[in-house]
Design a protein around this motif. Structure first.
Motif, PDB file in Angstrom:
ATOM      1  N   GLY A   1     -36.445  15.885 -24.838  1.00 31.35           N
ATOM      2  CA  GLY A   1     -36.551  14.547 -24.260  1.00 31.35           C
ATOM      3  C   GLY A   1     -35.359  14.181 -23.395  1.00 31.35           C
ATOM      4  N   ASP A   2     -34.449  15.129 -23.162  1.00 29.29           N
ATOM      5  CA  ASP A   2     -33.262  14.877 -22.340  1.00 29.29           C
ATOM      6  C   ASP A   2     -33.532  15.364 -20.921  1.00 29.29           C
ATOM      7  N   PHE A   3     -33.996  14.454 -20.085  1.00 23.94           N
ATOM      8  CA  PHE A   3     -34.344  14.794 -18.711  1.00 23.94           C
ATOM      9  C   PHE A   3     -33.239  14.402 -17.724  1.00 23.94           C
ATOM     10  N   ASN A   4     -31.985  14.411 -18.175  1.00 26.30           N
ATOM     11  CA  ASN A   4     -30.880  14.149 -17.256  1.00 26.30           C
ATOM     12  C   ASN A   4     -31.034  15.095 -16.065  1.00 26.30           C
ATOM     13  N   PRO A   5     -30.965  14.566 -14.841  1.00 27.97           N
ATOM     14  CA  PRO A   5     -31.217  15.420 -13.674  1.00 27.97           C
ATOM     15  C   PRO A   5     -30.250  16.590 -13.508  1.00 27.97           C
ATOM     16  N   ILE A   6     -29.095  16.585 -14.147  1.00 27.17           N
ATOM     17  CA  ILE A   6     -28.199  17.748 -14.044  1.00 27.17           C
ATOM     18  C   ILE A   6     -28.814  18.973 -14.726  1.00 27.17           C
ATOM     19  N   HIS A   7     -29.815  18.741 -15.576  1.00 31.05           N
ATOM     20  CA  HIS A   7     -30.486  19.842 -16.266  1.00 31.05           C
ATOM     21  C   HIS A   7     -31.779  20.267 -15.591  1.00 31.05           C
ATOM     22  N   VAL A   8     -32.413  19.371 -14.854  1.00 36.58           N
ATOM     23  CA  VAL A   8     -33.762  19.673 -14.354  1.00 36.58           C
ATOM     24  C   VAL A   8     -33.898  19.667 -12.832  1.00 36.58           C
ATOM     25  N   ASP A   9     -32.933  19.126 -12.114  1.00 38.48           N
ATOM     26  CA  ASP A   9     -33.049  18.991 -10.660  1.00 38.48           C
ATOM     27  C   ASP A   9     -31.908  19.739  -9.984  1.00 38.48           C
ATOM     28  N   GLU A  10     -32.230  20.896  -9.433  1.00 35.66           N
ATOM     29  CA  GLU A  10     -31.217  21.764  -8.809  1.00 35.66           C
ATOM     30  C   GLU A  10     -30.456  21.028  -7.699  1.00 35.66           C
ATOM     31  N   GLU A  11     -31.168  20.321  -6.837  1.00 33.74           N
ATOM     32  CA  GLU A  11     -30.517  19.624  -5.721  1.00 33.74           C
ATOM     33  C   GLU A  11     -29.593  18.516  -6.213  1.00 33.74           C
ATOM     34  N   PHE A  12     -30.043  17.750  -7.207  1.00 35.38           N
ATOM     35  CA  PHE A  12     -29.193  16.688  -7.759  1.00 35.38           C
ATOM     36  C   PHE A  12     -27.935  17.288  -8.367  1.00 35.38           C
ATOM     37  N   ALA A  13     -28.094  18.350  -9.151  1.00 33.90           N
ATOM     38  CA  ALA A  13     -26.936  18.984  -9.796  1.00 33.90           C
ATOM     39  C   ALA A  13     -25.911  19.420  -8.753  1.00 33.90           C
ATOM     40  N   ARG A  14     -26.379  20.011  -7.691  1.00 36.84           N
ATOM     41  CA  ARG A  14     -25.457  20.453  -6.622  1.00 36.84           C
ATOM     42  C   ARG A  14     -24.819  19.251  -5.916  1.00 36.84           C
ATOM     43  N   ALA A  15     -25.589  18.192  -5.736  1.00 37.47           N
ATOM     44  CA  ALA A  15     -25.077  16.990  -5.058  1.00 37.47           C
ATOM     45  C   ALA A  15     -23.947  16.326  -5.836  1.00 37.47           C
ATOM     46  N   VAL A  16     -23.925  16.491  -7.167  1.00 44.28           N
ATOM     47  CA  VAL A  16     -22.852  15.897  -7.965  1.00 44.28           C
ATOM     48  C   VAL A  16     -21.749  16.908  -8.279  1.00 44.28           C
ATOM     49  N   GLY A  17     -21.750  18.029  -7.559  1.00 48.46           N
ATOM     50  CA  GLY A  17     -20.641  18.972  -7.665  1.00 48.46           C
ATOM     51  C   GLY A  17     -20.817  20.101  -8.653  1.00 48.46           C
ATOM     52  N   LEU A  18     -21.996  20.245  -9.230  1.00 51.82           N
ATOM     53  CA  LEU A  18     -22.243  21.349 -10.160  1.00 51.82           C
ATOM     54  C   LEU A  18     -22.756  22.560  -9.392  1.00 51.82           C
ATOM     55  N   PRO A  19     -22.654  23.740  -9.988  1.00 52.20           N
ATOM     56  CA  PRO A  19     -23.133  24.939  -9.293  1.00 52.20           C
ATOM     57  C   PRO A  19     -24.656  25.038  -9.245  1.00 52.20           C
ATOM     58  N   GLY A  20     -25.325  24.175  -9.934  1.00 50.82           N
ATOM     59  CA  GLY A  20     -26.785  24.159 -10.062  1.00 50.82           C
ATOM     60  C   GLY A  20     -27.119  23.523 -11.393  1.00 50.82           C
ATOM     61  N   ARG A  21     -28.390  23.654 -11.813  1.00 52.22           N
ATOM     62  CA  ARG A  21     -28.776  23.117 -13.132  1.00 52.22           C
ATOM     63  C   ARG A  21     -27.906  23.746 -14.206  1.00 52.22           C
ATOM     64  N   ILE A  22     -27.507  22.937 -15.171  1.00 56.44           N
ATOM     65  CA  ILE A  22     -26.707  23.460 -16.277  1.00 56.44           C
ATOM     66  C   ILE A  22     -27.500  23.360 -17.574  1.00 56.44           C
ATOM     67  N   LEU A  23     -27.110  24.177 -18.536  1.00 53.75           N
ATOM     68  CA  LEU A  23     -27.757  24.177 -19.842  1.00 53.75           C
ATOM     69  C   LEU A  23     -27.392  22.915 -20.613  1.00 53.75           C
ATOM     70  N   HIS A  24     -28.277  22.488 -21.472  1.00 53.02           N
ATOM     71  CA  HIS A  24     -27.983  21.391 -22.391  1.00 53.02           C
ATOM     72  C   HIS A  24     -26.956  21.876 -23.412  1.00 53.02           C
ATOM     73  N   GLY A  25     -25.963  21.059 -23.672  1.00 59.04           N
ATOM     74  CA  GLY A  25     -24.957  21.424 -24.672  1.00 59.04           C
ATOM     75  C   GLY A  25     -25.562  21.669 -26.039  1.00 59.04           C
ATOM     76  N   LEU A  26     -26.554  20.884 -26.406  1.00 59.20           N
ATOM     77  CA  LEU A  26     -27.147  21.069 -27.731  1.00 59.20           C
ATOM     78  C   LEU A  26     -27.931  22.370 -27.832  1.00 59.20           C
TER      79      LEU A  26
END
Length: 130
Positions: A30-55
């Protein structure tokens, strides 16, 4: 005699999450934070792409412990420190060492690494070996 003895390593757990794992895990958790599911959003906020959920990563640490101790019912507690982002399609290795075994309870220290950098460190699990 317990299968886990002080000073002994846990069997190493190696997993390679596929590129869609964060999307599937989002649906399961149920954790749909865009850093996990949206490649473009993740890159736009400075990440290398989608990242894994910590849990999800923490669950792999738990899995390493419970596989070594005889199953999920053996895990009494687990504490971790998240220290880095896990990325899909890169191998994750969970290693650990049994610190103590007292009265049938093993205390185990562990770390999860990806590309030689810790993503989970100072993990401590208590396992009921009775």
């Amino acid at each position: 005699m317990s299968p886990l003895q002080p000073g002994e390593p846990l069997p190493e757990l190696v997993v390679t999450p596929d590129k869609l794992l964060p999307v599937r895990y989002a649906g399961a958790s149920g954790d749909f934070n865009p850093i996990h599911v949206d490649e473009e959003f993740a890159r736009a906020v400075g990440l290398p792409g989608r990242i894994l959920h910590g849990l999800w990563t923490m669950a792999q640490v738990a899995r390493a412990h419970t596989e070594a101790a005889g199953g999920p019912a053996t895990l009494r507690s687990l504490a971790v420190q998240f220290r880095g982002m896990g990325l899909p399609e890169q191998e994750i290795t969970v290693t650990g060492t049994v610190r103590t075994v007292e009265d049938g309870i093993a205390t185990v220290d562990a770390v999860a690494t990806q590309a030689d950098r810790p993503i989970v460190r100072d993990a401590v699990a208590e396992l009921d070996l009775r």
